[in-house]
Design a protein around this motif. Sequence first.
Motif, short mmCIF file in Angstrom:
data_model
loop_
_atom_site.label_atom_id
_atom_site.label_comp_id
_atom_site.label_asym_id
_atom_site.label_seq_id
_atom_site.Cartn_x
_atom_site.Cartn_y
_atom_site.Cartn_z
N ILE A 1 -14.25 2.30 -7.09
CA ILE A 1 -14.12 2.48 -8.81
C ILE A 1 -12.68 2.23 -8.97
CG2 ILE A 1 -14.26 3.69 -10.75
CD1 ILE A 1 -16.50 5.31 -9.30
N GLU A 2 -12.32 1.25 -9.60
CA GLU A 2 -11.04 0.74 -10.01
C GLU A 2 -9.98 0.84 -8.92
OE1 GLU A 2 -9.90 2.73 -13.87
OE2 GLU A 2 -11.98 2.65 -14.31
N SER A 3 -10.15 0.46 -7.92
CA SER A 3 -9.37 0.38 -6.68
C SER A 3 -8.86 -0.91 -6.14
CB SER A 3 -9.83 1.39 -5.42
OG SER A 3 -11.09 0.95 -5.13
N ALA B 1 -6.56 5.95 4.45
CA ALA B 1 -6.88 4.86 5.14
C ALA B 1 -6.64 3.64 4.12
CB ALA B 1 -8.07 4.59 5.82
N ASP B 2 -6.28 2.56 4.64
CA ASP B 2 -5.92 1.31 3.77
C ASP B 2 -7.11 0.49 3.51
OD1 ASP B 2 -5.05 -0.85 2.40
OD2 ASP B 2 -3.34 -1.28 4.01
N ALA B 3 -7.54 0.20 2.19
CA ALA B 3 -8.87 -0.42 2.19
C ALA B 3 -8.40 -1.85 2.53
CB ALA B 3 -9.24 -0.58 0.90
N THR C 1 -8.25 6.84 0.66
CA THR C 1 -7.22 6.46 -0.40
C THR C 1 -5.72 6.16 0.53
OG1 THR C 1 -5.93 7.39 -1.88
CG2 THR C 1 -6.69 9.00 -0.56
N VAL D 1 1.73 1.67 -3.53
CA VAL D 1 0.55 2.43 -4.25
C VAL D 1 0.25 3.91 -4.06
CG1 VAL D 1 -2.06 2.19 -4.72
CG2 VAL D 1 -0.60 -0.07 -4.34
N TYR E 1 0.52 6.83 -6.57
CA TYR E 1 -0.54 7.92 -6.90
C TYR E 1 -0.05 9.35 -6.51
CZ TYR E 1 -3.87 4.44 -8.84
OH TYR E 1 -4.58 3.75 -9.50
N THR F 1 0.73 -1.37 0.01
CA THR F 1 0.10 0.10 0.10
C THR F 1 0.92 1.31 -0.07
OG1 THR F 1 -0.22 -0.29 2.27
CG2 THR F 1 -2.19 -0.97 1.18
N LEU G 1 -5.43 -4.62 -4.34
CA LEU G 1 -5.36 -5.23 -3.42
C LEU G 1 -4.76 -6.59 -3.61
CD1 LEU G 1 -8.58 -3.81 -1.63
CD2 LEU G 1 -6.48 -3.04 -1.48
N GLU H 1 -3.45 12.76 -3.03
CA GLU H 1 -4.70 12.79 -3.39
C GLU H 1 -5.79 13.25 -2.20
OE1 GLU H 1 -4.97 9.11 -6.71
OE2 GLU H 1 -5.71 8.70 -4.55
N ILE I 1 -10.21 9.63 -12.12
CA ILE I 1 -9.13 8.32 -12.65
C ILE I 1 -9.71 7.23 -12.97
CG2 ILE I 1 -6.84 7.72 -12.06
CD1 ILE I 1 -6.89 9.49 -9.38
N HIS I 2 -10.61 7.04 -13.81
CA HIS I 2 -11.32 5.94 -14.09
C HIS I 2 -11.76 6.11 -15.54
CE1 HIS I 2 -15.16 7.86 -12.04
NE2 HIS I 2 -15.36 7.76 -13.42
N GLY J 1 -9.43 8.58 -5.09
CA GLY J 1 -8.71 9.41 -5.99
C GLY J 1 -8.51 10.82 -5.65
N GLY K 1 -10.78 4.01 -2.28
CA GLY K 1 -10.00 4.23 -3.21
C GLY K 1 -10.59 5.54 -3.87
C1 LIG Z 1 -7.60 4.22 -10.45
S1 LIG Z 1 -7.60 5.27 -9.18
C2 LIG Z 1 -9.15 5.37 -9.00
C3 LIG Z 1 -9.54 6.41 -8.05
C4 LIG Z 1 -11.05 7.02 -7.82
N1 LIG Z 1 -11.90 5.80 -7.50
C5 LIG Z 1 -11.78 7.38 -9.38
O1 LIG Z 1 -12.38 6.83 -9.65
O2 LIG Z 1 -11.29 8.68 -9.80
C6 LIG Z 1 -7.17 4.02 -7.82
C7 LIG Z 1 -7.30 4.51 -6.42
O3 LIG Z 1 -7.28 3.42 -5.56
C8 LIG Z 1 -6.56 3.82 -4.34
N2 LIG Z 1 -6.09 2.73 -3.59
C9 LIG Z 1 -5.31 1.79 -4.05
N3 LIG Z 1 -4.96 0.81 -3.17
C10 LIG Z 1 -5.85 1.35 -1.98
C11 LIG Z 1 -5.92 0.81 -0.66
N4 LIG Z 1 -5.23 -0.17 -0.36
N5 LIG Z 1 -6.70 1.53 0.22
C12 LIG Z 1 -7.30 2.75 -0.05
N6 LIG Z 1 -7.08 3.08 -1.35
C13 LIG Z 1 -6.49 2.45 -2.33
C14 LIG Z 1 -5.35 4.76 -4.95
O4 LIG Z 1 -4.87 5.55 -3.95
C15 LIG Z 1 -6.42 5.53 -5.88
O5 LIG Z 1 -7.11 6.47 -5.33
#
Ligand SMILES: C[S@@+](CC[C@H](N)C(=O)[O-])C[C@H]1O[C@@H](n2cnc3c(N)ncnc32)[C@H](O)[C@@H]1O
Length: 272
Positions: A136-138, A118-120, A91, A8, A12, A5, A142, A96, A28-29, A71, A69
């Motif tokens: 969305i795309e997060s 925070a970590d998902a 995120t 990652v 970002y 994390t 993981l 971000e 960011i999607h 963004g 996540g």
């Molecule tokens: C492709 S971006 C999408 C951002 C946002 N959802 C959007 O659609 O604009 C991926 C996001 O997931 C977040 N992310 C990745 N791993 C994560 C984790 N373990 N916990 C929280 N956020 C995470 C990244 O920091 C980033 O903000």
Amino acid sequence: MTSQTDAVGGKYDQFAQAGTTEALGGNIHAGYWDSGAEHVPMAAATDRLTDLVAERLALRPGDRVLDVGCGNGFPAVRIAETHDVHVTGITVSAEEITRATALAAESPAADRVAFRLADAADLPDDLGTFDAVFAIESLLHLEDQAAALARLRRFVRPGGRLVVADLCQREPFTGAAEAVLAGMVRTLEIAGINSEQEHRDGLRKAGWDLVELLDIGENVRPSYELAAQAFRRIADAAPPFAAADIVTAAELMSAFGENPSSGYVLITAQRP
Ligand SMILES: C[S@@+](CC[C@H](N)C(=O)[O-])C[C@H]1O[C@@H](n2cnc3c(N)ncnc32)[C@H](O)[C@@H]1O
């Protein structure tokens, strides 16, 4: 946070500092294009995807929503404004958080949107409880999506919705496509891309009831080339710490979009 994390979040941070957010128009999607709507610009198409996610959350005014996540905060702010709900975005990127907080401050929904580092994969106990959650795309970042989804479920009320928008492999990637995936793992810090079945299995294992799974891969396909073009436009002016990755990311996204096995799932699930 784990080293994954941290990596990652660092990625970002760098991409945001290099101007990728502005190049992509905020979200960011992927964008969503109805057939025959190819003239719709990227920023509007990415908002359209956010709207498709929001429609599936079954929101009521005043609901509390978690954005996993988040963004730079564009989806969270849009959903708070359009659905009169409270949104908390998390995120692992400090950059971000700064940008999302600044965006929210300018919004009429400023008092209903908050962002938190925070970590998902390790959600903090004091996060609160939510009526609905979206990612969305997060999740593709993981290592153990099912474990994260299982913990996430505990923060959502019974009957509350989860909506996931994410890449998927329609057929297992082989040959050149497998090399592109390996490049995405290295350059974009993703953990992997699930098949549709892996998405279904992860949700079931985590205790979510599947409501709907759509493959909207053809509706989002123009996104990859448009994002690649946007990255190429900023590459020359990008700071040295990000320039090479931005060029590589552009080529990877372009190749990913050309692969007919590249799908994209829009999943709706519910906490029993
Ligand atoms: C492709 S971006 C999408 C951002 C946002 N959802 C959007 O659609 O604009 C991926 C996001 O997931 C977040 N992310 C990745 N791993 C994560 C984790 N373990 N916990 C929280 N956020 C995470 C990244 O920091 C980033 O903000």
